[in-house]
Motif scaffolding. Structure first.
Motif, PDB file in Angstrom:
ATOM      1  N   ALA A  47     -34.270 -45.876 -15.893  1.00  0.00           N
ATOM      2  CA  ALA A  47     -33.443 -44.664 -15.863  1.00  0.00           C
ATOM      3  C   ALA A  47     -33.646 -43.885 -17.156  1.00  0.00           C
ATOM      4  N   VAL A  48     -33.442 -42.576 -17.065  1.00  0.00           N
ATOM      5  CA  VAL A  48     -33.491 -41.692 -18.227  1.00  0.00           C
ATOM      6  C   VAL A  48     -32.280 -40.772 -18.170  1.00  0.00           C
ATOM      7  N   ARG A  70     -33.755 -50.966 -18.130  1.00  0.00           N
ATOM      8  CA  ARG A  70     -34.223 -50.312 -19.358  1.00  0.00           C
ATOM      9  C   ARG A  70     -33.972 -48.820 -19.226  1.00  0.00           C
ATOM     10  N   VAL A  71     -33.198 -48.258 -20.183  1.00  0.00           N
ATOM     11  CA  VAL A  71     -32.756 -46.868 -20.089  1.00  0.00           C
ATOM     12  C   VAL A  71     -33.136 -46.107 -21.357  1.00  0.00           C
ATOM     13  N   LEU A  72     -33.654 -44.896 -21.170  1.00  0.00           N
ATOM     14  CA  LEU A  72     -33.974 -43.993 -22.279  1.00  0.00           C
ATOM     15  C   LEU A  72     -32.902 -42.918 -22.348  1.00  0.00           C
ATOM     16  N   ASP A  73     -32.293 -42.760 -23.522  1.00  0.00           N
ATOM     17  CA  ASP A  73     -31.270 -41.730 -23.748  1.00  0.00           C
ATOM     18  C   ASP A  73     -31.873 -40.664 -24.669  1.00  0.00           C
ATOM     19  N   VAL A  74     -32.206 -39.512 -24.092  1.00  0.00           N
ATOM     20  CA  VAL A  74     -32.871 -38.435 -24.823  1.00  0.00           C
ATOM     21  C   VAL A  74     -31.818 -37.528 -25.459  1.00  0.00           C
ATOM     22  N   PHE A 105     -24.538 -30.948 -13.942  1.00  0.00           N
ATOM     23  CA  PHE A 105     -25.091 -32.292 -13.985  1.00  0.00           C
ATOM     24  C   PHE A 105     -25.886 -32.535 -12.708  1.00  0.00           C
ATOM     25  N   LEU A 106     -27.149 -32.946 -12.856  1.00  0.00           N
ATOM     26  CA  LEU A 106     -27.987 -33.310 -11.715  1.00  0.00           C
ATOM     27  C   LEU A 106     -28.246 -34.812 -11.743  1.00  0.00           C
ATOM     28  N   HIS A 107     -27.992 -35.464 -10.635  1.00  0.00           N
ATOM     29  CA  HIS A 107     -28.215 -36.907 -10.505  1.00  0.00           C
ATOM     30  C   HIS A 107     -29.400 -37.103  -9.568  1.00  0.00           C
ATOM     31  N   CYS A 108     -30.484 -37.621 -10.114  1.00  0.00           N
ATOM     32  CA  CYS A 108     -31.775 -37.569  -9.435  1.00  0.00           C
ATOM     33  C   CYS A 108     -32.438 -38.948  -9.349  1.00  0.00           C
ATOM     34  N   GLY A 136     -38.667 -44.600  -7.859  1.00  0.00           N
ATOM     35  CA  GLY A 136     -37.315 -44.933  -7.429  1.00  0.00           C
ATOM     36  C   GLY A 136     -36.314 -45.004  -8.561  1.00  0.00           C
ATOM     37  N   GLY A 137     -36.784 -44.833  -9.804  1.00  0.00           N
ATOM     38  CA  GLY A 137     -35.880 -44.839 -10.944  1.00  0.00           C
ATOM     39  C   GLY A 137     -35.031 -43.576 -10.980  1.00  0.00           C
ATOM     40  N   PHE A 138     -34.001 -43.588 -11.814  1.00  0.00           N
ATOM     41  CA  PHE A 138     -33.022 -42.503 -11.833  1.00  0.00           C
ATOM     42  C   PHE A 138     -33.121 -41.673 -13.105  1.00  0.00           C
ATOM     43  N   LEU A 139     -32.894 -40.370 -12.945  1.00  0.00           N
ATOM     44  CA  LEU A 139     -32.876 -39.464 -14.083  1.00  0.00           C
ATOM     45  C   LEU A 139     -31.661 -38.556 -13.946  1.00  0.00           C
TER      46      LEU A 139
END
Length: 218
Positions: free
Chosen positions: A109-110, A47-51, A205-208, A138-141
């Motif tokens: 993820a977001v 499940r991903v949120l695209d802001v 771009f930050l991959h977190c 542990g999810g990704f942003l």
């Protein structure tokens, strides 16, 4: 300019740009690599949120096409209409993300690609904190911005008036870390949108990943 005045200005600017925005940024290899980074880490059906989902391309389209459940949120009615038509596999909502209830741990993820720039620094900081808490541990942003030391600057973006606020790179990384994120990778580049009124702009771009214990609520 008050907060209530700023919201309509941002929506009006991106309503006017519409599909032009998608075309102008379609050549961003850094954005494509960012999505590949995320896809390589998501479990099936995440499940991903695209802001600030814009026209739905490339972010929502890429993620939904890979089988993920995508919710896109954008303040521009024109962008939401375009995205709904172009990416029917995803769900899009016309709203200001600051007004959208976000349950803790509800997303895997977001994505936040350049959608913080219309907010002031306090709002950016608070929103990133909320988004981190909306992630499962542990999810990704993924965050992308134009890393400049500017605050409340009136500018022209692709021929449209906008008010822009950002952080220099180190402070932006610190913002992410203080919100409860571990910055795993970062990529900086220069990009010129494919538009006659566009100028070269720095991108970061930050991959977190969300740490086990996120920052407390504000």
């Amino acid at each position: 300019m008050t907060d209530e005045q700023q919201r309509p200005q941002a929506a009006a600017a991106f309503d006017a740009l519409g599909a032009e925005y998608e075309k102008a940024f379609a050549g961003s290899g850094t954005h494509r690599r960012s999505l590949e980074w995320l896809l390589g880490r998501l479990a099936p059906g995440s499940r991903v949120l695209d802001v600030g989902s814009g026209t739905g391309r490339p972010t929502a389209e890429t993620l939904a096409g890979a089988g993920h459940e995508v919710l896109g949120v954008d303040v521009s009615p024109v962008m939401v209409e375009l995205a709904t038509r172009q990416v029917p596999e995803a769900v899009f909502r016309c709203a200001d993300i600051r007004d959208v209830p976000l349950d803790d741990g509800s997303f895997d993820a977001v994505c936040v690609y350049f959608s913080l720039l219309q907010l002031d620094r306090r709002e950016q900081t608070e929103l990133v904190g909320r988004l981190v808490r909306s992630l499962r541990p542990g999810g990704f942003l993924v965050l992308a911005t134009v890393p400049l030391d500017v605050e409340g600057v009136d500018a022209v973006f692709m021929g449209r008036p906008v008010r822009v606020t950002s952080f220099p790179a180190r402070r932006f990384v610190a913002l992410a870390e203080e919100a409860g994120l571990e910055v795993l990778e970062q990529e900086a580049s220069m990009f010129t949108p494919a538009h006659p009124d566009a100028r070269p702009e720095p991108h970061l771009f930050l991959h977190c990943r969300r740490r086990a214990a996120a920052a407390p609520g504000v």
